[in-house]
Design a protein around this motif. Sequence first.
Motif, PDB file in Angstrom:
ATOM      1  N   TYR A   1       0.805  -1.220   0.000  1.00  0.00           N
ATOM      2  CA  TYR A   1       0.000   0.000   0.000  1.00  0.00           C
ATOM      3  C   TYR A   1       0.843   1.278   0.000  1.00  0.00           C
ATOM      4  N   ALA A   2       2.028   1.246  -0.555  1.00  0.00           N
ATOM      5  CA  ALA A   2       2.897   2.431  -0.550  1.00  0.00           C
ATOM      6  C   ALA A   2       2.229   3.599  -1.262  1.00  0.00           C
ATOM      7  N   ALA A   3       1.606   3.348  -2.396  1.00  0.00           N
ATOM      8  CA  ALA A   3       1.002   4.433  -3.174  1.00  0.00           C
ATOM      9  C   ALA A   3      -0.338   4.881  -2.592  1.00  0.00           C
ATOM     10  N   THR A   4      -1.102   3.952  -2.033  1.00  0.00           N
ATOM     11  CA  THR A   4      -2.448   4.304  -1.572  1.00  0.00           C
ATOM     12  C   THR A   4      -2.514   4.681  -0.099  1.00  0.00           C
ATOM     13  N   LEU A   5      -1.497   4.338   0.689  1.00  0.00           N
ATOM     14  CA  LEU A   5      -1.525   4.644   2.118  1.00  0.00           C
ATOM     15  C   LEU A   5      -0.353   5.524   2.537  1.00  0.00           C
TER      16      LEU A   5
END
Length: 124
Positions: free
Chosen positions: A111-115
């Motif tokens: 979830y690096a991009a979304t969180l």
Amino acid sequence: MSRIKERMQKDFLEDPEIKESIDDILYPFRSKKDPVITVQFGVPPEQQDQWGEAIGFASGHNSYKQIKAGRLIKHRIDLKSDQVWEIYQLYQMLENSPHLEIFIDGHRLPYAATLWLPLLWFYL
């Protein structure tokens, strides 16, 4: 005895750079270094024009690297947390890219991009 001590080479654990690297590996929560956020995106040769704005933005930085991986040309840029506005701009350009990868301190986190990136933008 003193002559021998003078000629002895230092142990690698006494080297401050090596000790810092070992401490970062063993105790990552104690690290005082800013995290490095890496944005990497792949572009097939036939879609260079579609992603031209993002490629131009990324290639303007001194940490820019270009790698050929199969039929993709991967564009990679390393940014620090004080460059949060640039990270945001680049992500907005690449949000719909199917070959977008985000690395934090060299690790691909879930979830690096979304969180993680929205948290970074919120707190910084």
